[in-house]
Structure formats: structure tokens, C-alpha cells
Design a protein around this motif. Structure first.
Motif, PDB file in Angstrom:
ATOM      1  N   VAL A 189       0.783  -1.236   0.000  1.00  0.00           N
ATOM      2  CA  VAL A 189       0.000   0.000   0.000  1.00  0.00           C
ATOM      3  C   VAL A 189       0.812   1.283   0.000  1.00  0.00           C
ATOM      4  O   VAL A 189       0.282   2.344  -0.340  1.00  0.00           O
ATOM      5  CB  VAL A 189      -0.981   0.048   1.201  1.00  0.00           C
ATOM      6  CG1 VAL A 189      -1.911  -1.142   1.174  1.00  0.00           C
ATOM      7  CG2 VAL A 189      -0.250   0.132   2.542  1.00  0.00           C
ATOM      8  N   LEU A 190       2.074   1.233   0.390  1.00  0.00           N
ATOM      9  CA  LEU A 190       2.820   2.477   0.530  1.00  0.00           C
ATOM     10  C   LEU A 190       3.385   2.939  -0.807  1.00  0.00           C
ATOM     11  O   LEU A 190       4.066   2.180  -1.494  1.00  0.00           O
ATOM     12  CB  LEU A 190       3.948   2.316   1.551  1.00  0.00           C
ATOM     13  CG  LEU A 190       3.475   2.188   2.994  1.00  0.00           C
ATOM     14  CD1 LEU A 190       4.628   1.801   3.902  1.00  0.00           C
ATOM     15  CD2 LEU A 190       2.845   3.479   3.474  1.00  0.00           C
ATOM     16  N   PRO A 191       3.138   4.176  -1.185  1.00  0.00           N
ATOM     17  CA  PRO A 191       3.604   4.678  -2.472  1.00  0.00           C
ATOM     18  C   PRO A 191       5.113   4.718  -2.595  1.00  0.00           C
ATOM     19  O   PRO A 191       5.643   4.709  -3.693  1.00  0.00           O
ATOM     20  CB  PRO A 191       2.995   6.085  -2.556  1.00  0.00           C
ATOM     21  CG  PRO A 191       2.722   6.465  -1.139  1.00  0.00           C
ATOM     22  CD  PRO A 191       2.368   5.176  -0.442  1.00  0.00           C
ATOM     23  N   GLY A 192       5.814   4.773  -1.478  1.00  0.00           N
ATOM     24  CA  GLY A 192       7.271   4.749  -1.528  1.00  0.00           C
ATOM     25  C   GLY A 192       7.805   3.424  -2.029  1.00  0.00           C
ATOM     26  O   GLY A 192       8.908   3.331  -2.555  1.00  0.00           O
ATOM     27  N   GLU A 193       6.990   2.372  -1.851  1.00  0.00           N
ATOM     28  CA  GLU A 193       7.389   1.053  -2.314  1.00  0.00           C
ATOM     29  C   GLU A 193       7.030   0.859  -3.790  1.00  0.00           C
ATOM     30  O   GLU A 193       7.759   0.243  -4.548  1.00  0.00           O
ATOM     31  CB  GLU A 193       6.689  -0.025  -1.458  1.00  0.00           C
ATOM     32  CG  GLU A 193       6.971   0.069   0.039  1.00  0.00           C
ATOM     33  CD  GLU A 193       8.384  -0.332   0.383  1.00  0.00           C
ATOM     34  OE1 GLU A 193       9.068  -0.906  -0.488  1.00  0.00           O
ATOM     35  OE2 GLU A 193       8.816  -0.066   1.519  1.00  0.00           O
ATOM     36  N   VAL A 194       5.874   1.354  -4.184  1.00  0.00           N
ATOM     37  CA  VAL A 194       5.415   1.238  -5.561  1.00  0.00           C
ATOM     38  C   VAL A 194       5.060   2.640  -6.068  1.00  0.00           C
ATOM     39  O   VAL A 194       4.196   3.300  -5.506  1.00  0.00           O
ATOM     40  CB  VAL A 194       4.173   0.316  -5.661  1.00  0.00           C
ATOM     41  CG1 VAL A 194       3.707   0.222  -7.112  1.00  0.00           C
ATOM     42  CG2 VAL A 194       4.490  -1.063  -5.103  1.00  0.00           C
ATOM     43  N   ASP A 195       5.726   3.080  -7.114  1.00  0.00           N
ATOM     44  CA  ASP A 195       5.458   4.404  -7.665  1.00  0.00           C
ATOM     45  C   ASP A 195       4.344   4.274  -8.689  1.00  0.00           C
ATOM     46  O   ASP A 195       4.571   3.964  -9.858  1.00  0.00           O
ATOM     47  CB  ASP A 195       6.728   4.974  -8.305  1.00  0.00           C
ATOM     48  CG  ASP A 195       6.578   6.453  -8.646  1.00  0.00           C
ATOM     49  OD1 ASP A 195       5.435   6.903  -8.835  1.00  0.00           O
ATOM     50  OD2 ASP A 195       7.605   7.145  -8.723  1.00  0.00           O
ATOM     51  N   HIS A 196       3.103   4.528  -8.247  1.00  0.00           N
ATOM     52  CA  HIS A 196       1.952   4.355  -9.125  1.00  0.00           C
ATOM     53  C   HIS A 196       1.960   5.346 -10.279  1.00  0.00           C
ATOM     54  O   HIS A 196       1.482   5.027 -11.371  1.00  0.00           O
ATOM     55  CB  HIS A 196       0.659   4.486  -8.316  1.00  0.00           C
ATOM     56  CG  HIS A 196       0.509   3.438  -7.258  1.00  0.00           C
ATOM     57  ND1 HIS A 196       0.167   2.139  -7.547  1.00  0.00           N
ATOM     58  CD2 HIS A 196       0.675   3.483  -5.907  1.00  0.00           C
ATOM     59  CE1 HIS A 196       0.103   1.434  -6.436  1.00  0.00           C
ATOM     60  NE2 HIS A 196       0.419   2.221  -5.432  1.00  0.00           N
ATOM     61  N   ALA A 197       2.469   6.552 -10.045  1.00  0.00           N
ATOM     62  CA  ALA A 197       2.529   7.538 -11.119  1.00  0.00           C
ATOM     63  C   ALA A 197       3.478   7.072 -12.225  1.00  0.00           C
ATOM     64  O   ALA A 197       3.193   7.230 -13.414  1.00  0.00           O
ATOM     65  CB  ALA A 197       2.966   8.893 -10.575  1.00  0.00           C
ATOM     66  N   ASP A 198       4.594   6.492 -11.827  1.00  0.00           N
ATOM     67  CA  ASP A 198       5.553   5.971 -12.801  1.00  0.00           C
ATOM     68  C   ASP A 198       4.934   4.823 -13.592  1.00  0.00           C
ATOM     69  O   ASP A 198       5.040   4.766 -14.829  1.00  0.00           O
ATOM     70  CB  ASP A 198       6.807   5.495 -12.079  1.00  0.00           C
ATOM     71  CG  ASP A 198       7.842   4.914 -13.025  1.00  0.00           C
ATOM     72  OD1 ASP A 198       8.328   5.645 -13.899  1.00  0.00           O
ATOM     73  OD2 ASP A 198       8.159   3.709 -12.890  1.00  0.00           O
TER      74      ASP A 198
END
Length: 319
Positions: free
Chosen positions: A261-270
Motif C-alpha cells: 500500500v505504501l507509495p514509496g514502495e510502488v510508484d503508481h505515477a511511474d
């Protein structure tokens, strides 16, 4: 819902105002890092892409536009995204745009709530201001006027925990940055533990401290009687087994939930920028032209995009 005690018209007004004061969207951590609350399932529509490309709130107003109007506004947006004016939209330019829309949504969301809670207009929001504005009537009545008393008490406890974590100097007063962390904890590293804890509390229905596949899917999808599962549910089940459940024990622990869930782990924008370019780059040169984007206009805007009817009349430096 609410069970109102019919005492007087004034009490009814206060109760209604208090109900509106509790912003439901702030009570739940967003799994998609504010890109969209929708499933990313292009086989059944491009709502996720619309939200990601142009912002969740703004993506609602293109419903009233014709395809021609949508395409016209999209063309103007593409010109804005092409910052080096070379006629191509690169991954970097599209990524920057999506992040810009994400940041703008967060800023506008904070601004929208700020005036509701800064009662003394001192440029800060204390815990007492937030608590009294959000729960004041119910606090006076010890939550007796709500149907699910335990739920509201739990919401109050959860809000206080999140507020105190966001309040880095511990003075009981949130600056704008601290209040932003309170409303959008998924955007701040120091709020990491709160994000994971709240997500676990929301999804772990049996309270065993871990998330099984039924709880994982149940958080995103509830089947209707007789309806088959959509393809994206099967994909999510596969993701659970192959990627989310790193130690292959059949459950997600707090660490695995954090990675999810953490955006630091998965860059959804990228990921979204790559997805949009891959889907529209017909000549496979790793960048897209306005022509390629307009040929796939429904993916970017369709009938839902942004309030660019309003945005495009603003000065460029306001965007």
C-alpha cells in the motif's frame, strides 16, 4: 445510518452539520496513492486512467462534454504536458504531469477542509478544533445519537492517533504541513506505521493480525448473487499469491501490507505513465505524439476527465 432524536429543529440542524463534518474519504488510507480509488481494469473501462491522468475530483466533469469537446480540451492539455515543445510526450513529461495532478488534488483537498477546522483563523488547526468540529454534538451526547456508537468511538480514537502522529512537535496543533500529513498520511514517510496499522485494521476482519486472500479480495470486491468474478479479481488473486505474499505462508503480515500500500514502495505515477505510453505508442519509439494520444482520447479522458473547461480559462501560472 444516523438515528436522530427528535428533540427540536435546532438539534436536527446541528446533527446534520456534524454528520457532514466527518469527511469519509479521510477515514480510509488510499491504496492507490491518490491516483484513483477505482480498479485498474482497462478491459472494463478507463476510469482509473482518467483519474490518474487528470485528477480524481476533476475527472468528473467531462461527463457533460461531447467527444469533440473532450478531444479539443485534451489537445490543449497535451500542449501543456509537452514542456520542451518538441512535439512528443516523453515518459518523464507524462510522469511529471501525473505527479502534478496528484499534488494539486492533495493541496485542493487540504484547502477545502482547512477553513472548516481552523475555527479561530490563526493559520493552525488544534486537535480540539478538529475534534469539536467533527464530533462536537456527538461528544456532548456521548455518541448516543448514532446507530453504531462503537464505530464512532473507534473513529475518534483513530483520528486522535493519526493526528498525534502527524503533529511532529507534539504541541497539539497542526501546521498546514502537519494537517496535510493527517489527511494524506500515505504521502509522508513518518506516517508509515499509521498507514500500515489503519490498513490492517480495515482489512483484517477476523482480527488475527494478518490478511488472508478472502479479506484481501473482499476489501476490493463483493460478488453479487449469480455474478461471475471479473477478470481483474482473478488477476488480483494471482498477485496475492505470486507477489503480495512474499513468504508464501498464505497471509499478508504488516510488512507485506506495507509493501503493497505504501507509495514509496510502488510508484503508481511511474507505472501509470509507462502504461499510458505503452498503450498509445503505435510506432514503439517510447514516446507519444499528440496524434497518438488523440487517437486514444477515450483512454485519457473519454467522458470523464477534469474540470479543464474551468482550468483552461485560468492563467497558466495558476496550474
Amino acid at each position: 445510518m444516523m438515528r436522530m432524536m427528535l428533540r427540536s429543529l435546532a438539534s436536527l440542524c446541528v446533527l446534520a452539520a456534524a454528520a457532514l463534518a466527518i469527511p469519509a474519504q479521510e477515514k480510509r488510507i488510499l491504496h492507490q496513492a491518490d491516483l484513483s480509488g477505482r480498479a485498474h481494469d482497462d478491459a472494463h473501462g478507463f476510469q482509473y486512467d482518467h483519474d490518474a491522468f487528470l485528477g480524481k475530483e476533476e475527472a468528473k466533469t467531462f461527463d457533460q462534454l461531447t467527444p469533440e469537446e473532450s478531444k479539443d480540451k485534451l489537445a490543449k492539455i497535451v500542449d501543456r504536458i509537452d514542456t520542451d515543445t518538441d512535439g512528443y510526450i516523453s515518459h518523464a513529461e507524462l510522469y511529471s504531469w501525473i505527479k502534478h495532478r496528484q499534488r494539486r488534488y492533495i493541496a485542493e483537498n487540504v484547502n477545502k477542509h482547512w477553513k472548516d477546522y481552523d475555527n479561530n483563523q490563526d493559520g493552525k488547526i488544534s486537535w480540539e478544533e478538529y475534534k469539536n468540529t467533527t464530533y462536537g454534538y456527538y461528544l456532548d451526547e456521548e455518541f448516543d445519537d448514532v446507530e453504531d456508537k462503537a464505530t464512532y468511538k473507534s473513529m475518534l480514537t483513530r483520528d486522535e492517533r493519526r493526528f498525534k502522529t502527524a503533529d511532529r512537535d507534539g504541541d497539539g496543533i497542526a501546521t498546514r504541513v502537519e494537517f496535510t500529513a493527517f489527511l494524506h498520511p500515505e504521502e509522508y514517510d513518518y506516517m508509515r506505521d499509521v498507514v500500515v496499522q489503519e490498513t490492517m485494521e480495515d482489512i483484517d476482519k477476523n482480527g488475527d493480525g494478518k490478511v488472508d486472500i478472502a479479506e484481501y479480495i473482499g476489501d476490493m470486491y463483493t460478488s453479487e448473487d449469480g455474478d461471475g468474478e471479473p477478470d481483474w479479481v482473478h488477476t488480483e488473486k494471482k498477485h496475492f499469491s505470486e507477489f503480495r505474499d512474499a513468504n508464501k505462508d498464505g497471509y499478508l503480515d504488516a510488512g507485506e501490507v506495507a509493501h503493497w500500500v505504501l507509495p514509496g514502495e510502488v510508484d503508481h505515477a511511474d507505472n501509470e505513465a509507462k502504461h499510458l505510453i505503452h498503450a498509445t505508442d503505435t510506432d514503439k519509439d517510447q514516446k507519444v505524439t499528440k496524434k497518438e494520444i488523440l487517437a486514444n482520447w477515450n483512454m485519457f479522458v473519454g467522458s470523464q476527465a477534469t474540470n479543464y473547461g474551468e482550468d483552461l480559462t485560468r492563467r497558466h501560472d495558476e496550474l
